[in-house]
Scaffold this motif. Structure first.
Motif, PDB file in Angstrom:
ATOM      1  N   UNK A 177      96.605  43.164  59.958  1.00  8.12           N
ATOM      2  CA  UNK A 177      96.783  44.491  59.253  1.00  8.12           C
ATOM      3  C   UNK A 177      96.157  45.496  60.527  1.00  8.12           C
ATOM      4  N   UNK A 178      96.228  46.647  60.039  1.00  7.80           N
ATOM      5  CA  UNK A 178      95.513  47.934  60.546  1.00  7.80           C
ATOM      6  C   UNK A 178      94.108  47.922  60.880  1.00  7.80           C
ATOM      7  N   UNK A 179      93.449  47.190  59.855  1.00 10.28           N
ATOM      8  CA  UNK A 179      92.113  47.107  60.117  1.00 10.28           C
ATOM      9  C   UNK A 179      91.453  45.872  60.847  1.00 10.28           C
ATOM     10  N   UNK A 180      92.509  44.969  61.120  1.00  8.73           N
ATOM     11  CA  UNK A 180      92.257  43.756  61.854  1.00  8.73           C
ATOM     12  C   UNK A 180      91.831  42.506  61.108  1.00  8.73           C
ATOM     13  N   UNK A 181      92.319  42.796  59.972  1.00  8.47           N
ATOM     14  CA  UNK A 181      92.149  41.570  58.803  1.00  8.47           C
ATOM     15  C   UNK A 181      93.540  40.382  58.899  1.00  8.47           C
ATOM     16  N   UNK A 182      93.395  39.291  58.899  1.00  4.05           N
ATOM     17  CA  UNK A 182      94.467  38.530  58.962  1.00  4.05           C
ATOM     18  C   UNK A 182      95.166  38.296  57.722  1.00  4.05           C
ATOM     19  N   UNK A 183      96.568  38.687  57.887  1.00  5.97           N
ATOM     20  CA  UNK A 183      97.660  38.676  56.917  1.00  5.97           C
ATOM     21  C   UNK A 183      98.528  37.285  56.698  1.00  5.97           C
ATOM     22  N   UNK A 184      98.711  37.017  57.917  1.00  5.79           N
ATOM     23  CA  UNK A 184      99.674  35.741  57.898  1.00  5.79           C
ATOM     24  C   UNK A 184      99.358  34.683  59.151  1.00  5.79           C
ATOM     25  N   UNK A 185      99.580  33.489  58.867  1.00  4.30           N
ATOM     26  CA  UNK A 185      99.495  32.467  59.792  1.00  4.30           C
ATOM     27  C   UNK A 185      97.962  32.329  60.296  1.00  4.30           C
ATOM     28  N   UNK A 186      97.583  31.959  61.513  1.00  2.00           N
ATOM     29  CA  UNK A 186      96.462  31.886  62.243  1.00  2.00           C
ATOM     30  C   UNK A 186      96.425  31.497  63.653  1.00  2.00           C
ATOM     31  N   UNK A 187      95.722  31.888  64.454  1.00  2.00           N
ATOM     32  CA  UNK A 187      95.722  31.700  65.978  1.00  2.00           C
ATOM     33  C   UNK A 187      95.267  30.406  66.137  1.00  2.00           C
ATOM     34  N   UNK A 188      94.793  29.502  65.371  1.00  2.00           N
ATOM     35  CA  UNK A 188      94.305  28.319  65.700  1.00  2.00           C
ATOM     36  C   UNK A 188      95.219  26.998  64.850  1.00  2.00           C
ATOM     37  N   UNK A 189      96.381  27.585  64.390  1.00  2.00           N
ATOM     38  CA  UNK A 189      97.094  26.848  63.273  1.00  2.00           C
ATOM     39  C   UNK A 189      98.520  26.859  64.028  1.00  2.00           C
ATOM     40  N   UNK A 190      98.662  25.622  64.813  1.00  2.00           N
ATOM     41  CA  UNK A 190     100.298  25.257  65.462  1.00  2.00           C
ATOM     42  C   UNK A 190     101.096  25.047  64.171  1.00  2.00           C
ATOM     43  N   UNK A 191     102.194  25.327  64.325  1.00  2.00           N
ATOM     44  CA  UNK A 191     103.206  25.043  63.178  1.00  2.00           C
ATOM     45  C   UNK A 191     104.591  24.527  64.177  1.00  2.00           C
ATOM     46  N   UNK A 192     105.420  23.445  63.525  1.00  2.00           N
ATOM     47  CA  UNK A 192     106.551  23.382  63.818  1.00  2.00           C
ATOM     48  C   UNK A 192     107.601  24.220  63.381  1.00  2.00           C
ATOM     49  N   UNK A 193     108.573  24.833  64.154  1.00  2.00           N
ATOM     50  CA  UNK A 193     109.321  25.604  63.667  1.00  2.00           C
ATOM     51  C   UNK A 193     110.717  25.298  64.260  1.00  2.00           C
ATOM     52  N   UNK A 194     111.768  25.236  63.286  1.00  2.00           N
ATOM     53  CA  UNK A 194     113.073  24.932  63.543  1.00  2.00           C
ATOM     54  C   UNK A 194     113.883  26.289  63.262  1.00  2.00           C
ATOM     55  N   UNK A 195     114.444  26.877  64.344  1.00  2.00           N
ATOM     56  CA  UNK A 195     115.337  27.964  64.183  1.00  2.00           C
ATOM     57  C   UNK A 195     116.891  27.821  64.746  1.00  2.00           C
ATOM     58  N   UNK A 196     117.590  28.653  63.965  1.00  2.00           N
ATOM     59  CA  UNK A 196     118.951  28.672  64.393  1.00  2.00           C
ATOM     60  C   UNK A 196     119.077  30.177  64.782  1.00  2.00           C
ATOM     61  N   UNK A 197     119.252  30.276  66.269  1.00  2.00           N
ATOM     62  CA  UNK A 197     119.352  31.839  66.709  1.00  2.00           C
ATOM     63  C   UNK A 197     120.604  32.138  67.312  1.00  2.00           C
TER      64      UNK A 197
END
Length: 210
Positions: free
Chosen positions: A144-164
């Protein structure tokens, strides 16, 4: 999105040896018939190579995060990568937020699963759309605008399946493919909830004096 692609349930989880996996393969064969017809309509010379799709997808993500230009959001560049329909969905709610995104690896090669070609208003005004299945491992963190984590994480990899879905105006010989939207299947797992943050109350001056 013209004639949206319906992803088979259990995609990326079922094997071709299971009963559901065999059913999925049969549905896939039936869906490719209309796609092959659309490819024949616009011809091979107006096709799109896999590298172009992949580079466009990655460049769009980098430009949205602003990490290529020192955290500077390039609005003009993003307009050249996505369509007018897709742009509001991408930037909505991102103001005053910091997005950190990183691509780690591709779990499966990107694959075209759906092709459509239709005329708008008249037969000669052709638009082409391709749906690309992308299965990759990514890192996403939103602050967020104060630098607090809102979603996810920079050390948490995730497998993502997308239909673009990518779109191109086929009448223009100099037209480029742009991202037009995403298809989210009904069976997709829900996204992680946003981490709620609260403001820490200021200390009471009277208590501080004591």
């Amino acid at each position: 999105i013209m004639d949206p692609y319906v992803p088979p349930e259990g995609d990326a989880r079922l094997t071709s040896l299971s009963k559901d996996g065999v059913t999925q393969q049969m549905q896939k064969l039936r869906q490719t018939a209309a796609s092959q017809l659309a490819e024949f309509v616009w011809g091979e010379k107006r096709g799109i190579c896999g590298g172009e799709r992949w580079n466009l997808w990655g460049e769009k993500k980098w430009n949205l995060c602003g990490e290529k230009r020192g955290n500077f959001f390039n609005k003009q560049k993003l307009h050249s990568l996505v369509t007018e329909r897709c742009y509001p969905d991408m930037v909505r709610g991102n103001r005053y937020r910091t997005i950190r995104w990183r691509f780690l690896e591709s779990l499966e090669p990107p694959r075209v699963v759906h092709v459509r070609c239709e005329g708008i208003l008249n037969r000669g005004n052709l638009y082409g759309q391709v749906t690309v299945r992308m299965h990759s491992r990514q890192i996403l963190a939103i602050y967020d605008r104060f630098g607090r984590l809102m979603y996810g994480g920079e050390e948490i990899p995730k497998d993502v399946l997308e239909y673009v879905v990518f779109e191109r105006y086929l009448v223009n010989p100099y037209g480029t493919w742009r991202m037009h939207g995403k298809i989210v299947p009904e069976w997709a797992p829900p996204k992680d909830p946003i981490i709620k943050t609260v403001m820490i109350p200021a200390p009471d001056p009277s208590q501080e004096h004591k």
